[in-house]
Design an enzyme around this catalytic site. Structure first.
Site, short mmCIF file in Angstrom:
data_model
loop_
_atom_site.label_atom_id
_atom_site.label_comp_id
_atom_site.label_asym_id
_atom_site.label_seq_id
_atom_site.Cartn_x
_atom_site.Cartn_y
_atom_site.Cartn_z
N ASP A 289 0.66 -1.35 0.11
CA ASP A 289 -0.05 0.11 -0.03
C ASP A 289 0.96 1.24 0.14
O ASP A 289 2.15 1.08 0.40
CB ASP A 289 -0.86 -0.01 1.23
CG ASP A 289 -1.66 1.29 1.50
OD1 ASP A 289 -2.45 1.68 0.34
OD2 ASP A 289 -1.47 1.99 2.58
N ASP B 16 -0.38 5.33 0.86
CA ASP B 16 -0.53 6.15 1.99
C ASP B 16 -0.68 5.39 3.51
O ASP B 16 -1.64 4.75 3.48
CB ASP B 16 -1.78 7.00 1.40
CG ASP B 16 -1.79 8.54 2.20
OD1 ASP B 16 -0.98 8.96 3.03
OD2 ASP B 16 -2.68 9.11 1.86
#
Lengths: 255, 255
Positions: A11, A13
């Protein structure tokens, strides 16, 4: 003793950076992956940016990343549509990332009577765009949303996310969209295919239980939750599907 | 043999007119009410127009109507807020009708940190308006929606209604709004107060089962469904709370 994985889905953010600040342990971790030649792919629900833009942001943080290391929900959406109907016509609500992904996949942008309606985050949203989408869905277009995130974290606070914008069409037409992004398995299956490792040999890393970890759970991939973003330890006590692993920082993770 | 009612609450679209075309039997019916000096009030979920504008539209159709014969969901919304907190600050998403009703009620329009967020149909909707509403609701403002209508009938087809626009904020903030318009009893209680007749002596007339008739049911007022608009006879076979009376045309209704 953790298993040794052959490929990583990661991932962005809250995992690689927080807003404009990099997370140094994550940067070092990806550098190690690169040194050991372990394949990795950044998987993001951000539909607004092109993969080249995402890679550039990562490089500015010191992360070894090219456009080939990036898999956005816009790419997954365009790919999903092309698999169903090559050259399909699509009415798109969204920003640069989703529009370019659709065009690059050989699909046609079309306002009226499209085969598909796609909704991605659009900070230029207006009534006419929503009206066109509603008319098309009522006329039978397949309704797709890049992701169901309800809120966008910003310096001003939580602003409406794509899941919230999408709901205008869901509510008005009484039609549920197909969501592509995390936690749906669609984006994960596509990302895995691009990464090239098997489910058993792949680890999904992220900070958000509801999207990253549940995406892994839904796709049958092992997961590593890192507490550098959204999900706290207290929150984890309340959930059913625990991540396979949990760390405070990616410094703790041996590859 | 139907009961004789002393006051009438009457829907507009589908009951008095369809789009730009008047429904002649309804016009004649209201003329009879006026001749017999029976009080009547038009109750509408349209939040976009001022009461003076609504009355003018009716007069153009030949209906005897002044602004005092009109009760809009914008008026009900402003009145509801003023009863809770006189002079409250309100952030409004909406068109002329809701903004003028709020100001006429002595409330203050305010973008940041308002006491209330009100959402009415706004064909000038944009991301910044939705963002401000979400920030205010997350900061504790009371969230109100003029009405939950999911679609607006237009010449182009069904476009997003206010209930659909409202859902952006509902979904993003995970906060349900207080709906004011039909079928909610709030607008009905307020309209009754303005009309001045008791619940027992008042009849609600409309063409839409889900809004007009259910508004009467929810407020404890007898109802008359007229088949000149949305709800068909076939549809009525599927519902639980039947209207008190049903007619094909208001010609059939004796006062």
């Amino acid at each position: 003793m953790a298993k040794k994985y052959k490929g990583y889905l990661i991932d962005l953010d809250g995992t690689m950076y927080r807003g404009k600040e990099s997370i140094q342990a994550a940067v070092e971790f990806v550098k190690k992956l690169e040194q050991k030649q372990l394949p990795y792919l950044f998987v993001t629900n951000n539909s607004s940016k092109r993969k080249e833009q995402v890679a550039e942001t990562l490089r500015n943080f010191g992360v070894p990343a090219t456009a080939d290391h990036v898999y956005t929900t816009s790419m997954a959406t365009a790919s999903y549509i092309a698999e169903q109907k090559a050259g399909a016509s699509v009415y798109v609500i969204g920003e640069e990332g989703i529009k370019s992904a659709v065009v690059e996949m050989g699909l046609t942008l079309q306002d009226e009577n499209p085969d598909y309606v796609v909704v991605g985050i659009d900070r230029g949203i207006n009534y006419e765009k929503l009206a066109k989408a509603c008319l098309a869905v009522r006329a039978g277009a397949t309704f797709i949303s890049t992701n169901g995130d309800i809120a966008l974290p910003t310096e001003r606070g939580f602003l409406p996310g794509n899941g919230a914008l999408t709901s205008v069409i869901t509510v008005s037409t009484e039609t549920r969209p197909i969501f592509i992004g995390k936690p749906e398995p669609i984006i994960m299956e596509q990302a895995l295919e691009k990464l090239g490792t098997s489910k058993e040999d792949t680890l999904m890393i992220g900070d958000n239980f509801a999207t990253d970890i549940m995406a892994g759970v839904n796709a049958g991939i092992d997961t590593l939750l890192v507490h550098t973003g959204v999900t706290t330890k207290e929150h984890l006590e309340l959930v059913e599907n625990l991540p396979t692993y949990t760390v405070d920082s990616l410094e703790e993770w041996d590859i």
